[in-house]
Design a protein around this motif. Structure first.
Motif, short mmCIF file in Angstrom:
data_model
loop_
_atom_site.label_atom_id
_atom_site.label_comp_id
_atom_site.label_asym_id
_atom_site.label_seq_id
_atom_site.Cartn_x
_atom_site.Cartn_y
_atom_site.Cartn_z
N GLY A 186 0.78 -1.24 0.00
CA GLY A 186 0.00 0.00 0.00
C GLY A 186 0.81 1.28 0.00
N SER A 187 2.14 1.20 0.12
CA SER A 187 2.98 2.40 0.17
C SER A 187 3.82 2.51 -1.09
CB SER A 187 3.91 2.35 1.39
OG SER A 187 3.16 2.33 2.59
N LEU A 188 3.94 3.72 -1.61
CA LEU A 188 4.76 3.96 -2.79
C LEU A 188 6.22 3.75 -2.44
CD1 LEU A 188 4.92 4.91 -5.76
CD2 LEU A 188 5.13 7.25 -4.89
N ARG A 189 6.88 2.83 -3.12
CA ARG A 189 8.28 2.51 -2.83
C ARG A 189 9.23 2.89 -3.95
NH1 ARG A 189 8.69 -1.04 1.52
NH2 ARG A 189 6.97 -0.52 2.92
N GLY A 190 8.70 3.28 -5.09
CA GLY A 190 9.60 3.66 -6.18
C GLY A 190 8.83 4.10 -7.41
N SER A 191 9.52 4.86 -8.26
CA SER A 191 8.93 5.33 -9.51
C SER A 191 10.06 5.51 -10.50
CB SER A 191 8.20 6.66 -9.28
OG SER A 191 7.78 7.23 -10.51
N TRP A 192 9.83 5.09 -11.76
CA TRP A 192 10.87 5.21 -12.76
C TRP A 192 10.28 5.32 -14.16
CZ3 TRP A 192 10.95 0.91 -9.33
CH2 TRP A 192 10.29 -0.23 -9.80
N ALA A 193 11.13 5.76 -15.08
CA ALA A 193 10.73 5.93 -16.47
C ALA A 193 10.58 4.58 -17.15
CB ALA A 193 11.74 6.79 -17.21
N VAL A 194 9.59 4.50 -18.02
CA VAL A 194 9.37 3.30 -18.83
C VAL A 194 9.13 3.72 -20.28
CG1 VAL A 194 8.37 2.01 -16.90
CG2 VAL A 194 6.86 3.32 -18.43
N SER A 195 9.08 2.74 -21.14
CA SER A 195 8.65 2.97 -22.53
C SER A 195 7.50 2.02 -22.82
CB SER A 195 9.79 2.73 -23.52
OG SER A 195 10.72 3.79 -23.51
N THR A 196 6.34 2.58 -23.14
CA THR A 196 5.23 1.77 -23.61
C THR A 196 5.23 1.80 -25.15
OG1 THR A 196 3.68 3.63 -23.47
CG2 THR A 196 3.89 2.23 -21.52
N GLY A 256 21.13 0.14 -25.17
CA GLY A 256 20.84 0.99 -26.31
C GLY A 256 19.47 1.65 -26.25
N ASN A 257 18.56 1.07 -25.48
CA ASN A 257 17.22 1.64 -25.37
C ASN A 257 17.05 2.57 -24.17
OD1 ASN A 257 16.19 0.30 -27.64
ND2 ASN A 257 15.69 -1.53 -26.46
N TRP A 258 18.05 2.66 -23.30
CA TRP A 258 17.89 3.48 -22.10
C TRP A 258 17.59 4.95 -22.40
CZ3 TRP A 258 22.54 1.46 -18.68
CH2 TRP A 258 22.32 0.12 -18.41
N PRO A 259 18.26 5.57 -23.40
CA PRO A 259 17.96 6.99 -23.67
C PRO A 259 16.50 7.24 -24.06
CG PRO A 259 20.02 6.35 -24.73
CD PRO A 259 19.38 5.09 -24.26
N ARG A 260 15.79 6.20 -24.50
CA ARG A 260 14.41 6.38 -24.94
C ARG A 260 13.41 6.11 -23.82
NH1 ARG A 260 13.78 3.33 -30.60
NH2 ARG A 260 12.01 4.78 -30.78
N LEU A 261 13.88 5.64 -22.67
CA LEU A 261 12.97 5.45 -21.55
C LEU A 261 12.36 6.81 -21.17
CD1 LEU A 261 15.01 2.96 -19.34
CD2 LEU A 261 13.00 2.45 -20.74
N GLY A 262 11.07 6.81 -20.91
CA GLY A 262 10.35 8.05 -20.69
C GLY A 262 9.59 8.50 -21.92
N THR A 263 9.75 7.75 -23.03
CA THR A 263 9.01 8.02 -24.26
C THR A 263 8.43 6.71 -24.80
OG1 THR A 263 10.93 7.71 -25.71
CG2 THR A 263 10.56 9.93 -24.81
N PRO A 264 7.33 6.77 -25.54
CA PRO A 264 6.79 5.55 -26.16
C PRO A 264 7.76 5.02 -27.21
CG PRO A 264 5.14 7.30 -26.09
CD PRO A 264 6.46 7.93 -25.77
N ALA A 265 8.25 3.80 -27.06
CA ALA A 265 9.29 3.32 -27.97
C ALA A 265 9.25 1.81 -28.20
CB ALA A 265 10.67 3.70 -27.42
#
Length: 216
Positions: free
Chosen positions: A109-119, A175-184
């Motif tokens: 029930g507690s927020l433990r983390g947040s990070w960028a993803v690519s959908t 190679g995909n890390w720079p695109r995390l935070g964007t749909p990719a």
């Protein structure tokens, strides 16, 4: 009353499953060594995705000696009348917000983390989900049949936790890390391997019925 399971272990017992056969046409495609990373190249929208995944399961189990699936504890819980959890009521809740391209991880029930993803990018938009994972889960390893796409031993099954069908949350190569935070992606949910490892281990240690995944 709904209850939360405390996280006490990072390892769950795994069971061996028999793998169905696959037709010759799909087998020929899958054995093409030009495919560098099995998960990255997977098209979750393909009509034969379940057939492809069964073949991946077979490779994974043959080469690692581990099951490609967690025990279906949701089925057992339903049989004996145990209440299922929902979102923050679960021991683990992964909330993926497509508008911000971020995942929020809640534990008990507690927020433990947040990070960028690519959908999914245009033409491969990731659908919305609100459910338990389906139990298919892969660990890090490098397949002898698919030797490419390796990041520090991350290999071809990069800590993938499947939601349903071919849609999964998984680690992605450098190679995909720079695109995390964007749909990719091609429909899956990519993240840094360290974050994928964390989520994978939480799912393994808590079981299907104590984990919820929301993609919105």
């Amino acid at each position: 009353m709904k209850t939360k399971q405390l996280i006490t272990s990072l390892v769950a017992a795994l069971f061996f499953l028999a793998s169905p056969t696959i037709n010759a046409e799909t087998l020929e495609t899958l054995q093409d060594d030009r495919i560098p990373n099995m998960i990255e190249e997977l098209n979750p929208f393909a009509p034969n995705v379940e057939e492809v995944l069964r073949y991946y399961d077979q490779i994974y189990e043959e080469e690692t000696g581990k099951s490609a699936h967690l025990p279906d504890d949701t089925f057992i819980a339903d049989l004996i009348g145990l209440a299922s959890c929902y979102r923050s009521d679960c021991a683990v809740w992964a909330q993926v917000v497509k508008s911000s391209q971020r995942m929020y991880l809640y534990v008990n029930g507690s927020l433990r983390g947040s990070w960028a993803v690519s959908t999914g990018m245009a033409g491969y938009r990731t659908p919305n989900f609100d459910r338990h994972p389906d139990g298919r889960i892969y660990d890090r390893y490098t397949s002898g049949k698919y030797p490419g796409g390796d990041y520090n031993g991350l290999g071809n099954m990069p800590y993938a936790v499947f939601i349903t069908g071919g849609f999964a949350l998984h680690g992605t190569p450098r190679g995909n890390w720079p695109r995390l935070g964007t749909p990719a992606s091609h429909g899956c949910i990519r993240m840094h391997p360290d974050n994928a490892y964390l989520f994978n281990r939480l799912v393994r240690s808590n079981g299907i019925r104590n984990v919820w995944i929301t993609v919105q």
